[in-house]
Design an enzyme around this catalytic site. Sequence first.
Site, mmCIF file in Angstrom:
data_model
loop_
_atom_site.group_PDB
_atom_site.id
_atom_site.type_symbol
_atom_site.label_atom_id
_atom_site.label_comp_id
_atom_site.label_asym_id
_atom_site.label_seq_id
_atom_site.Cartn_x
_atom_site.Cartn_y
_atom_site.Cartn_z
ATOM 1 N N CYS A 1 4.515 -53.527 -32.865
ATOM 2 C CA CYS A 1 3.243 -52.984 -33.342
ATOM 3 C C CYS A 1 3.487 -51.709 -34.146
ATOM 4 O O CYS A 1 4.400 -50.956 -33.863
ATOM 5 C CB CYS A 1 2.264 -52.658 -32.225
ATOM 6 S SG CYS A 1 1.762 -54.075 -31.261
ATOM 7 N N ARG B 1 9.359 -53.307 -37.365
ATOM 8 C CA ARG B 1 9.143 -53.190 -35.923
ATOM 9 C C ARG B 1 8.825 -54.544 -35.288
ATOM 10 O O ARG B 1 8.873 -54.673 -34.065
ATOM 11 C CB ARG B 1 7.991 -52.209 -35.657
ATOM 12 C CG ARG B 1 8.290 -50.813 -36.146
ATOM 13 C CD ARG B 1 7.067 -49.960 -36.134
ATOM 14 N NE ARG B 1 6.671 -49.569 -34.802
ATOM 15 C CZ ARG B 1 7.091 -48.479 -34.176
ATOM 16 N NH1 ARG B 1 7.917 -47.660 -34.786
ATOM 17 N NH2 ARG B 1 6.682 -48.173 -32.970
ATOM 18 N N TRP C 1 2.112 -57.179 -32.656
ATOM 19 C CA TRP C 1 3.073 -58.098 -32.036
ATOM 20 C C TRP C 1 2.400 -58.543 -30.747
ATOM 21 O O TRP C 1 2.196 -57.739 -29.833
ATOM 22 C CB TRP C 1 4.376 -57.346 -31.765
ATOM 23 C CG TRP C 1 5.541 -58.208 -31.365
ATOM 24 C CD1 TRP C 1 6.434 -58.795 -32.214
ATOM 25 C CD2 TRP C 1 5.965 -58.536 -30.040
ATOM 26 N NE1 TRP C 1 7.379 -59.477 -31.491
ATOM 27 C CE2 TRP C 1 7.120 -59.343 -30.155
ATOM 28 C CE3 TRP C 1 5.479 -58.244 -28.765
ATOM 29 C CZ2 TRP C 1 7.799 -59.850 -29.056
ATOM 30 C CZ3 TRP C 1 6.151 -58.755 -27.670
ATOM 31 C CH2 TRP C 1 7.296 -59.548 -27.816
ATOM 32 N N ASN D 1 -1.281 -49.260 -30.081
ATOM 33 C CA ASN D 1 0.038 -49.721 -29.642
ATOM 34 C C ASN D 1 0.146 -49.430 -28.163
ATOM 35 O O ASN D 1 -0.281 -48.358 -27.727
ATOM 36 C CB ASN D 1 1.160 -48.927 -30.316
ATOM 37 C CG ASN D 1 1.363 -49.348 -31.738
ATOM 38 O OD1 ASN D 1 0.691 -50.239 -32.224
ATOM 39 N ND2 ASN D 1 2.267 -48.674 -32.419
ATOM 40 N N GLY D 2 0.773 -50.323 -27.425
ATOM 41 C CA GLY D 2 0.955 -50.097 -25.985
ATOM 42 C C GLY D 2 0.204 -51.139 -25.190
ATOM 43 O O GLY D 2 -0.237 -52.164 -25.735
ATOM 44 N N GLU E 1 28.287 -58.230 -27.579
ATOM 45 C CA GLU E 1 27.558 -57.789 -28.763
ATOM 46 C C GLU E 1 27.733 -58.791 -29.916
ATOM 47 O O GLU E 1 26.780 -59.114 -30.625
ATOM 48 C CB GLU E 1 28.020 -56.384 -29.173
ATOM 49 C CG GLU E 1 27.364 -55.818 -30.429
ATOM 50 C CD GLU E 1 25.842 -55.702 -30.342
ATOM 51 O OE1 GLU E 1 25.268 -55.932 -29.263
ATOM 52 O OE2 GLU E 1 25.215 -55.409 -31.377
ATOM 53 N N LYS F 1 24.654 -60.662 -31.762
ATOM 54 C CA LYS F 1 24.400 -60.514 -33.200
ATOM 55 C C LYS F 1 24.252 -61.890 -33.846
ATOM 56 O O LYS F 1 23.393 -62.103 -34.693
ATOM 57 C CB LYS F 1 25.543 -59.762 -33.901
ATOM 58 C CG LYS F 1 25.515 -58.271 -33.772
ATOM 59 C CD LYS F 1 24.433 -57.567 -34.558
ATOM 60 C CE LYS F 1 23.193 -57.245 -33.808
ATOM 61 N NZ LYS F 1 23.171 -56.389 -32.682
ATOM 62 N N GLU G 1 20.806 -63.734 -32.469
ATOM 63 C CA GLU G 1 19.478 -63.183 -32.766
ATOM 64 C C GLU G 1 19.092 -63.323 -34.233
ATOM 65 O O GLU G 1 17.920 -63.483 -34.541
ATOM 66 C CB GLU G 1 19.349 -61.742 -32.296
ATOM 67 C CG GLU G 1 20.192 -60.757 -33.037
ATOM 68 C CD GLU G 1 20.065 -59.340 -32.491
ATOM 69 O OE1 GLU G 1 19.005 -58.971 -31.996
ATOM 70 O OE2 GLU G 1 21.059 -58.606 -32.589
ATOM 71 N N HIS H 1 35.413 -72.107 -15.174
ATOM 72 C CA HIS H 1 34.682 -72.327 -13.921
ATOM 73 C C HIS H 1 33.331 -72.989 -14.187
ATOM 74 O O HIS H 1 32.339 -72.671 -13.551
ATOM 75 C CB HIS H 1 34.528 -70.997 -13.168
ATOM 76 C CG HIS H 1 35.848 -70.443 -12.741
ATOM 77 N ND1 HIS H 1 36.549 -70.922 -11.651
ATOM 78 C CD2 HIS H 1 36.642 -69.496 -13.304
ATOM 79 C CE1 HIS H 1 37.701 -70.283 -11.542
ATOM 80 N NE2 HIS H 1 37.780 -69.414 -12.542
ATOM 81 N N LYS I 1 11.471 -54.454 -33.092
ATOM 82 C CA LYS I 1 12.516 -53.428 -33.164
ATOM 83 C C LYS I 1 12.518 -52.535 -31.929
ATOM 84 O O LYS I 1 13.548 -52.310 -31.330
ATOM 85 C CB LYS I 1 12.321 -52.583 -34.429
ATOM 86 C CG LYS I 1 13.364 -51.489 -34.631
ATOM 87 C CD LYS I 1 14.733 -52.056 -34.948
ATOM 88 C CE LYS I 1 15.784 -50.993 -35.135
ATOM 89 N NZ LYS I 1 17.139 -51.562 -35.088
HETATM 90 C C1 F6R Z 1 19.767 -56.199 -30.738
HETATM 91 C C2 F6R Z 1 18.894 -55.071 -30.529
HETATM 92 C C3 F6R Z 1 18.294 -54.908 -29.179
HETATM 93 C C4 F6R Z 1 18.203 -53.419 -28.816
HETATM 94 C C5 F6R Z 1 17.409 -53.258 -27.512
HETATM 95 C C6 F6R Z 1 17.328 -51.806 -27.082
HETATM 96 O O1 F6R Z 1 20.268 -56.205 -32.033
HETATM 97 O O2 F6R Z 1 18.608 -54.319 -31.418
HETATM 98 O O3 F6R Z 1 18.990 -55.617 -28.199
HETATM 99 O O4 F6R Z 1 19.486 -52.904 -28.698
HETATM 100 O O5 F6R Z 1 16.113 -53.768 -27.681
HETATM 101 O O6 F6R Z 1 16.677 -51.039 -28.041
HETATM 102 P P1 F6R Z 1 16.801 -49.468 -28.036
HETATM 103 O O7 F6R Z 1 18.228 -49.142 -28.331
HETATM 104 O O8 F6R Z 1 15.873 -49.003 -29.107
HETATM 105 O O9 F6R Z 1 16.412 -48.993 -26.667
#
Ligand code: F6R
Length: 591
Positions: free
Chosen positions: A2, A27, A75, A99-100, A467, A471, A474, A490, A586
């Site tokens: 949002c 976002r 969102w 937002n929230g 990670e 990547k 996602e 296993h 985001k």
């Molecule tokens: C993946 C990604 C998310 C964030 C997670 C935490 O690419 O961006 O997994 O790492 O949502 O977000 P923050 O760091 O903003 O707390």
Amino acid sequence: MCGIVGYVGEHNPKDVLIDGLKKLEYRGYDSSGIALRSNETVQVIKSTGRISDLEEKINNTKLINSNLGIAHTRWATHGEANEINAHPHKVGRVTLVHNGIIENATELKNTLVNEGIVFRSETDTEVAAAVINKCYDGNPIKTITEAIKLLKGSYAFGIIFENSDKLYAVRKDSPLIVGISDTEKYIASDITAIVKYTNKYVLLEDNEIAELSTKDAKFYKNGEEIEKKIEQSTTKIEDANKGSYKHFMLKEIMEEPLVLQRTLNKYINNMDKIFDVSKYEEIHIVACGSALYAGMIGKYLFEEKANIRCITECASEYRYNKVIYDRKTLVIIVSQSGETADTIAAMRKAHEEGIDTLAIVNVKTSTIAREAKHTMFIEAGPEIAVATTKAYLLQVAMFSLLALKAANIKGLENNYEEVIKEARRLPNLVKKVLNDHDKFEEVGKELLDAKDAFYIGRGIDFAICKEGSLKLKEVSYVHSDAYEAGELKHGTISLIEDNIPVFAVITNEKIKDKTESNVIEVESRQARVYTITNDGSITNHHYKYVVEKISDYFQPILVVPPLQLIGYYTANERNLDIDKPRNLAKSVTVE
Ligand code: F6R
């Protein structure tokens, strides 16, 4: 997750609002809307889909002549993504963007329904609008002050009252800033939405109310006027633009040498600025997603190098699990945005128990940055692509420095000066890896038809695999999983079949032979193995990329960029919406 923009000034707000919404697209959202006010009339236009859909609708509508407006990207949380649920919501004389989450919305709604209020949407925001409308007594400050006493949960509100030519805003546990220029005032979820117009802003604290007009910005708390400091943001217009890059994700990966340089310069030239973790007997690293995976690298470094017991846990579990604090414990909170709801809750849980917290955070104005007992800022600048890259890399670098300092203080590091020298080389070494981008693009092409992929590694390499796997999945929507290399057999090895891509990360000399034998196991089952390693002598499997061997404190920093680029190029081959992957937001400001 949002986004809010609001404007009051000498011009028609439409362009500022649309432009701001576009800057907040990163976002994550699934619908959007604007409200304009003029002479006691409020015009609301909403749309599902992209901002361009809203813009088209606005361009086909006769707009009222206005100088006050609010806008929102939604969102979906309460109710599906449709036009009725999209914001702004208008109830009586109140129009609202939010937002929230209003946690007591159902209870409030039941009371209001009994009083005869008819709700059109399924949202908690419409309930909040109805509550504010019910409290309305002609004095907006008094109205908002009374209304927020009735609301539980988190909110950032942009509010228009039909018979006021001022813009109002209030927030609690959800970000909102007020932008200031001489003849215009703004509200925004973050500075990138308005940096084109002003870099002066005021940070609203919980339950502070802003009353904004073309010339004036006044602030109130508990009904009393308060003074607020005007801050200056260092965010630049270029930070919010892609420049010549096709996607923000690629731009942000390519910025890694620069942001590393900036962050390392700040700390290496003044190691006193690095928090001393050596005095703690136990460290808990708590975060979500990639930030958690950066923390997993931290765990290995703290234990291996500084001999400090360490656990990692995702914040959504930590906040509700029983946590035993029976040693002198430090909780390290990791967050790019500093607004992730679960991470904030985990931090507050530690505070309630009287435990020290250290936040590794990027956004300096965020809730986590303001509430943590200690902070270490990474200097990533704004990160716009939903998938984190440069901020993740800096979080890893921060753990390297924290572990190095602690190991040195404890007398466990004999090569301290050499390691520091190596740290200074890092930006150039990362640049060298990124210069090989075409090699990773080739891998992306080979993954065009892949449906599944696996990442295997041991120890710190496993943390890197987590990670790499995230990547890929996602942004490219290829299902992928990361396994401790020895764990695959296993059960999961039954999924290894002809031509399935398996990425092996092998940097840990002590156990490289063990991982190699796991690689051979999957290769014997016809997997296509891509190895990323710092050891040129390792067998050439289907594909091998060798990074320079450096101190283990910093080795992950060279290995991660290839994995980020492979994720990026795989998605690019598939023509996907890389900067805004489906269903993702985001900063995840809800549980
Ligand atoms: C993946 C990604 C998310 C964030 C997670 C935490 O690419 O961006 O997994 O790492 O949502 O977000 P923050 O760091 O903003 O707390």
